[in-house]
Write a protein that holds these residues in place. Sequence first.
Motif, PDB file in Angstrom:
ATOM      1  N   THR A 111       0.827  -1.207   0.000  1.00  0.00           N
ATOM      2  CA  THR A 111       0.000   0.000   0.000  1.00  0.00           C
ATOM      3  C   THR A 111       0.863   1.259   0.000  1.00  0.00           C
ATOM      4  O   THR A 111       0.493   2.267  -0.607  1.00  0.00           O
TER       5      THR A 111
ATOM      6  N   ASP B  94       2.115   1.664  -3.504  1.00  0.00           N
ATOM      7  CA  ASP B  94       1.013   2.143  -4.343  1.00  0.00           C
ATOM      8  C   ASP B  94       0.824   3.653  -4.168  1.00  0.00           C
ATOM      9  O   ASP B  94       0.635   4.381  -5.155  1.00  0.00           O
TER      10      ASP B  94
ATOM     11  N   THR C 213       0.704   0.098 -10.019  1.00  0.00           N
ATOM     12  CA  THR C 213      -0.324   0.136  -8.977  1.00  0.00           C
ATOM     13  C   THR C 213      -1.310  -1.019  -9.131  1.00  0.00           C
ATOM     14  O   THR C 213      -1.832  -1.537  -8.142  1.00  0.00           O
TER      15      THR C 213
ATOM     16  N   GLU D 192      -2.166  -3.663  -6.122  1.00  0.00           N
ATOM     17  CA  GLU D 192      -3.556  -3.891  -5.682  1.00  0.00           C
ATOM     18  C   GLU D 192      -3.939  -5.364  -5.787  1.00  0.00           C
ATOM     19  O   GLU D 192      -4.582  -5.910  -4.885  1.00  0.00           O
TER      20      GLU D 192
ATOM     21  N   LYS E   4      -8.460   0.754  -1.922  1.00  0.00           N
ATOM     22  CA  LYS E   4      -7.069   0.314  -1.873  1.00  0.00           C
ATOM     23  C   LYS E   4      -6.531   0.308  -0.445  1.00  0.00           C
ATOM     24  O   LYS E   4      -5.803  -0.604  -0.049  1.00  0.00           O
TER      25      LYS E   4
END
Length: 307
Positions: A62, A65, A101, A105, A233
């Motif tokens: 995360t 991301d 990304t 995810e 997310k």
Amino acid sequence: MDPLTKKIIQTYLNTVIFAALMQGIHLVVFLVALSRLWTCFKDLRQFRLWMTIVMTLLFVLTTADLAVYWAYVRHAFIVHGDSPESIAGALNEYPTWFLATNVFEAVNVFLADCVSIWRTFVVFGRKWKVIMIPIVFTVLTTGMSIAELCEAISRTSTTGFLTAFWSLMLVTPIFCTTSIIYRLIRAGGTRSYATIIKILVESAALYCFATLFALISFLILGPPFEYAFTFWKACTGIAPTLIVARMVAGKSGIRKNSGFTETEEHLFSSTKTGIRVHAETRTYIDRDFSRDSGKGVAGHASNSNSM
């Protein structure tokens, strides 16, 4: 500046701030879970190690991301910041490196599903037939995410794959949570496992709400989707970590001297002989599930006591 351009710029700026806020919440949950995990579960070394690895991976993914998303917005505002129109145009064009990304995810969703499947597997006495359905849907979800990534690389429409991806994603957490609650109610009733059920339901509700919110926003399209997508997310990492954080931080209302902690452990850990079951509920399990399998919950509880 026309209204659409202004709305696009404002949306992405606000989304970066919102993403940073959600990442800060994830950081707090992660640190609380990690610190208490290594102080409260000293006798469960394997459990601590694996949960530490999973929670760390969720947090790192995360964070990565967020870093890529921030770089994307910065690229639009700094490199293409000659005019509002050029900024909006850059925000509507995704560079190839931004597709990283999608990978972050997909891996986060896969890890979250694996944790849910493992808990179900342990609670049901390591019976593979119970987890076949969530395994199949997890594989399908992963396949859809790969197909969506391929479509994104080829610059074609990904609406169908993304809709299927988010729809399939709901099956595993709902199935696993429902199955665990059913097992616990049959084993000891809602009174014995009230706090566990509450934690599982709240975590699953957060994850499912974020997924439904993102799916509906995606179908409607428009700038609001960015907020919903950012929230989703963050929840893919927060929801699994939050269960452990609430457990070990004492937020669930479990007291150290009540003996209930051991009951709680068997949802999230396992030993070589199987899961641990609290003595207070063992009579229910022996009565209701001893006929299921010699390696079921009752059988594992007996083996654990003999060691």
